[in-house]
Write a protein that holds these residues in place. Structure first.
Motif, PDB file in Angstrom:
ATOM      1  N   GLY A 187      -9.551  10.383   6.894  1.00 46.46           N
ATOM      2  CA  GLY A 187      -8.656  11.397   6.356  1.00 46.46           C
ATOM      3  C   GLY A 187      -7.786  12.055   7.391  1.00 46.46           C
ATOM      4  O   GLY A 187      -7.035  12.994   7.087  1.00 46.46           O
TER       5      GLY A 187
ATOM      6  N   LEU B 242       2.435   3.489   7.449  1.00 47.24           N
ATOM      7  CA  LEU B 242       2.561   4.687   6.623  1.00 47.24           C
ATOM      8  C   LEU B 242       2.295   5.951   7.434  1.00 47.24           C
ATOM      9  O   LEU B 242       2.829   7.020   7.120  1.00 47.24           O
ATOM     10  CB  LEU B 242       1.580   4.609   5.449  1.00 47.24           C
ATOM     11  CG  LEU B 242       1.907   3.575   4.364  1.00 47.24           C
ATOM     12  CD1 LEU B 242       0.728   3.394   3.416  1.00 47.24           C
ATOM     13  CD2 LEU B 242       3.157   3.991   3.595  1.00 47.24           C
ATOM     14  N   ASP B 243       1.484   5.830   8.482  1.00 44.61           N
ATOM     15  CA  ASP B 243       1.184   6.991   9.319  1.00 44.61           C
ATOM     16  C   ASP B 243       2.326   7.318  10.273  1.00 44.61           C
ATOM     17  O   ASP B 243       2.420   8.433  10.778  1.00 44.61           O
ATOM     18  CB  ASP B 243      -0.097   6.727  10.131  1.00 44.61           C
ATOM     19  CG  ASP B 243      -0.599   7.977  10.841  1.00 44.61           C
ATOM     20  OD1 ASP B 243      -0.654   9.043  10.189  1.00 44.61           O
ATOM     21  OD2 ASP B 243      -0.926   7.884  12.043  1.00 44.61           O
TER      22      ASP B 243
ATOM     23  N   ALA C 181      -1.390   0.733   6.792  1.00 44.17           N
ATOM     24  CA  ALA C 181      -1.857   2.097   7.044  1.00 44.17           C
ATOM     25  C   ALA C 181      -1.172   2.695   8.271  1.00 44.17           C
ATOM     26  O   ALA C 181      -0.724   3.851   8.250  1.00 44.17           O
ATOM     27  CB  ALA C 181      -3.375   2.091   7.236  1.00 44.17           C
TER      28      ALA C 181
ATOM     29  N   TRP D 299       0.848  -1.191   0.000  1.00 44.74           N
ATOM     30  CA  TRP D 299       0.000   0.000   0.000  1.00 44.74           C
ATOM     31  C   TRP D 299       0.880   1.236   0.000  1.00 44.74           C
ATOM     32  O   TRP D 299       1.921   1.281   0.652  1.00 44.74           O
ATOM     33  CB  TRP D 299      -0.919   0.008   1.214  1.00 44.74           C
ATOM     34  CG  TRP D 299      -1.998  -1.037   1.158  1.00 44.74           C
ATOM     35  CD1 TRP D 299      -1.945  -2.306   1.637  1.00 44.74           C
ATOM     36  CD2 TRP D 299      -3.295  -0.886   0.575  1.00 44.74           C
ATOM     37  NE1 TRP D 299      -3.121  -2.975   1.392  1.00 44.74           N
ATOM     38  CE2 TRP D 299      -3.983  -2.118   0.738  1.00 44.74           C
ATOM     39  CE3 TRP D 299      -3.953   0.149  -0.074  1.00 44.74           C
ATOM     40  CZ2 TRP D 299      -5.276  -2.322   0.286  1.00 44.74           C
ATOM     41  CZ3 TRP D 299      -5.242  -0.047  -0.527  1.00 44.74           C
ATOM     42  CH2 TRP D 299      -5.895  -1.270  -0.347  1.00 44.74           C
ATOM     43  N   LYS D 300       0.441   2.279  -0.723  1.00 44.98           N
ATOM     44  CA  LYS D 300       1.178   3.538  -0.797  1.00 44.98           C
ATOM     45  C   LYS D 300       0.433   4.663  -0.099  1.00 44.98           C
ATOM     46  O   LYS D 300       1.036   5.655   0.295  1.00 44.98           O
ATOM     47  CB  LYS D 300       1.420   3.927  -2.268  1.00 44.98           C
ATOM     48  CG  LYS D 300       2.178   2.866  -3.068  1.00 44.98           C
ATOM     49  CD  LYS D 300       3.582   2.650  -2.540  1.00 44.98           C
ATOM     50  CE  LYS D 300       4.350   1.659  -3.408  1.00 44.98           C
ATOM     51  NZ  LYS D 300       5.705   1.390  -2.895  1.00 44.98           N
ATOM     52  N   ASN D 301      -0.880   4.526   0.041  1.00 42.94           N
ATOM     53  CA  ASN D 301      -1.704   5.583   0.617  1.00 42.94           C
ATOM     54  C   ASN D 301      -2.333   5.090   1.921  1.00 42.94           C
ATOM     55  O   ASN D 301      -3.051   4.093   1.927  1.00 42.94           O
ATOM     56  CB  ASN D 301      -2.795   5.991  -0.390  1.00 42.94           C
ATOM     57  CG  ASN D 301      -3.628   7.146   0.114  1.00 42.94           C
ATOM     58  OD1 ASN D 301      -4.461   6.978   0.991  1.00 42.94           O
ATOM     59  ND2 ASN D 301      -3.406   8.327  -0.459  1.00 42.94           N
ATOM     60  N   LYS D 302      -2.067   5.791   3.008  1.00 45.04           N
ATOM     61  CA  LYS D 302      -2.533   5.314   4.309  1.00 45.04           C
ATOM     62  C   LYS D 302      -4.053   5.385   4.443  1.00 45.04           C
ATOM     63  O   LYS D 302      -4.664   4.532   5.083  1.00 45.04           O
ATOM     64  CB  LYS D 302      -1.869   6.105   5.434  1.00 45.04           C
ATOM     65  CG  LYS D 302      -2.189   7.598   5.451  1.00 45.04           C
ATOM     66  CD  LYS D 302      -1.411   8.299   6.544  1.00 45.04           C
ATOM     67  CE  LYS D 302      -1.725   9.794   6.577  1.00 45.04           C
ATOM     68  NZ  LYS D 302      -0.930  10.504   7.615  1.00 45.04           N
ATOM     69  N   THR D 303      -4.654   6.389   3.821  1.00 47.40           N
ATOM     70  CA  THR D 303      -6.109   6.501   3.906  1.00 47.40           C
ATOM     71  C   THR D 303      -6.781   5.351   3.178  1.00 47.40           C
ATOM     72  O   THR D 303      -7.717   4.721   3.691  1.00 47.40           O
ATOM     73  CB  THR D 303      -6.576   7.850   3.318  1.00 47.40           C
ATOM     74  OG1 THR D 303      -5.955   8.919   4.037  1.00 47.40           O
ATOM     75  CG2 THR D 303      -8.084   7.986   3.420  1.00 47.40           C
ATOM     76  N   ALA D 304      -6.295   5.059   1.964  1.00 41.48           N
ATOM     77  CA  ALA D 304      -6.864   3.949   1.198  1.00 41.48           C
ATOM     78  C   ALA D 304      -6.658   2.623   1.918  1.00 41.48           C
ATOM     79  O   ALA D 304      -7.557   1.774   1.955  1.00 41.48           O
ATOM     80  CB  ALA D 304      -6.244   3.906  -0.192  1.00 41.48           C
TER      81      ALA D 304
END
Length: 433
Positions: free
Chosen positions: A430, A109-110, A106, A4-9
């Motif tokens: 978000g 990434l955060d 996620a 995963w590259k996007n934490k929200t997704a």
């Protein structure tokens, strides 16, 4: 699974998959799904408790416990199948796995880890390497490490298994003779001995992953499948600084173990019959009929009477179910201290809660002192068995070792943060930390 590259997704995907797993069970079984979940957890607890009895008992009780460890989960699966719900349970489990993966991605990434500081330096002019031909089942010969290293200008000493040599003394002589890099193709125990010499003389150290497990190499991001790639550091490498652990005056790169495991490996029969020796010796150690009683002091924490203690050079990842496996960093300037104290099957089952269980204590500190009701105790230092006088003091040496690694190597192992559903819900909307 995809990264995963996007934490929200990733957070949204995790919550969606977890919700799908719950809805699947509710649609298939209604409120009975709560009972089914309870049965599954009960079977898991019974299995863990039975494994405790397998390790801590002998004879008929051990056999009965082994049967129960297998029968408990099988009985629950048969019950699910009889209700016509096995498919639903398996589907929910299949949904939980990617839910956990996405959730941890996620959270990672955060809270990204700070990159390791790297320093570009000139290639060594007089590298000196020690190679153990028996390590890793003969990886030195299998990957032609001797010829490849010599072709890159390294002086190589190939150890003779029939005539044991003092590898630390070999390293000291090499440094005295002008070597500007020393390295090892061998197990972690040999790595630690030579790393201590490199740190003492502030000479770069090089790890070649030719051992069996190569835990130190793994945490440095080196390729454990092809040790010849480690030789790239001789021509195109960078330096990083890592910590070293000390148990007494002995260096360790991975960990020092005390208690049951250290006592088992002290047995003369262990090398030839690991499983048999472990099953024979463990019952008396776990029930405290033999072996010293340990006391551990780390900072303001005191752990009295653990059966096993592991002191590591930097803490192991907290998201690992056993608290072991990988270290995300080797430069935090702290030891990891893990103590196990289990006196009965119920406490063994409670260890399913990980660090929240009563039987497992995890701490981080710059120093740990292990005392005992005996004059000396067995200690396993990076897989090597020793006897040390008490109290045994373990310390961390921050940034003590210069390690030269290939510029292009695998990334350091990612962290495995424990799932925090509240944080995931915030990330899905978000938000962030």
């Amino acid at each position: 699974m995809p990264a995963w590259k996007n934490k929200t997704a990733a957070a949204r995907a995790s919550l969606a998959l977890a919700a799908a797993a719950i809805v699947n069970m509710l649609l298939a079984a209604g409120l009975r799904s709560i009972t089914l979940l309870g049965l599954g957890l009960l079977a898991l607890g019974v299995t863990v408790a039975s494994l405790w009895w397998v390790l801590s008992r002998r004879g008929v009780l051990r056999v009965l416990a082994a049967v129960l460890a297998v029968a408990a989960p099988v009985a629950v699966l048969v019950h699910y199948a009889a209700l016509g719900l096995l498919w639903a349970v398996l589907l929910s489990l299949a949904l939980w796995i990617p839910a956990g993966f996405a959730g941890r991605s996620a959270l990672r990434l955060d809270s990204p880890a700070a990159p390791r500081a790297e320093v570009s330096t000139a290639p060594p002019r007089r590298p000196f390497l020690i190679m153990n031909p028996r390590s890793g089942g003969g990886k030195v010969e299998r990957f032609d490490l001797l010829k490849k290293a010599e072709a890159l200008g390294a002086e190589v000493v190939l150890l003779d298994p029939a005539h044991p040599q003092d590898v630390a003394e070999l390293a000291r002589r090499a440094v005295a003779g002008g070597a500007d890099l020393i390295g090892v193709a061998g197990g972690d125990g040999t790595q630690a001995l030579v790393a201590g010499v490199a740190a003492r003389h502030d000479v770069p150290f090089m790890v070649i992953s030719a051992g069996t497990r190569n835990h130190f190499a793994m945490d440095l991001g080196l390729d454990r499948d092809d040790p010849s790639t480690c030789l790239d550091a001789l021509t195109d490498g960078v330096e990083i600084r890592v910590d070293l652990g000390l148990v007494g005056d002995r260096v360790f790169v991975n960990n020092a173990s005390f208690g049951a495991y250290a006592a088992v490996v002290q047995s003369p029969e262990y090398r030839d019959d690991k499983v048999g020796t472990t099953l024979r010796v463990l019952p008396d150690l776990l029930t405290r009929h033999t072996g010293p009683r340990l006391t551990v002091r780390a900072g303001d924490a005191v752990l009295d009477g653990p059966q096993a203690v592991l002191v590591s050079n930097n803490p192991y990842q907290g998201g690992d179910p056993a608290g072991l496996g990988r270290r995300e960093r080797l430069d935090t300037g702290t030891l990891g201290i893990l103590g196990v104290k289990v006196d009965n099957a119920a406490q063994a089952a409670g260890m399913l809660r990980g660090s929240h269980g009563a039987g497992l204590t995890a701490r981080a500190a710059a120093e740990a002192v292990i005392d005992a009701d005996a004059a000396e105790i067995p200690v396993g230092v990076d897989g090597e068995s020793l006897l040390l006088k008490v109290p045994v003091v373990c310390r961390i040496q921050p940034a003590a070792l210069r390690v030269r690694v290939p510029r292009h190597r695998r990334a350091a192992p990612p962290s495995k943060p424990p799932l925090d559903w509240r944080r995931l819900r915030k990330l899905a909307l978000g938000g962030g930390r």
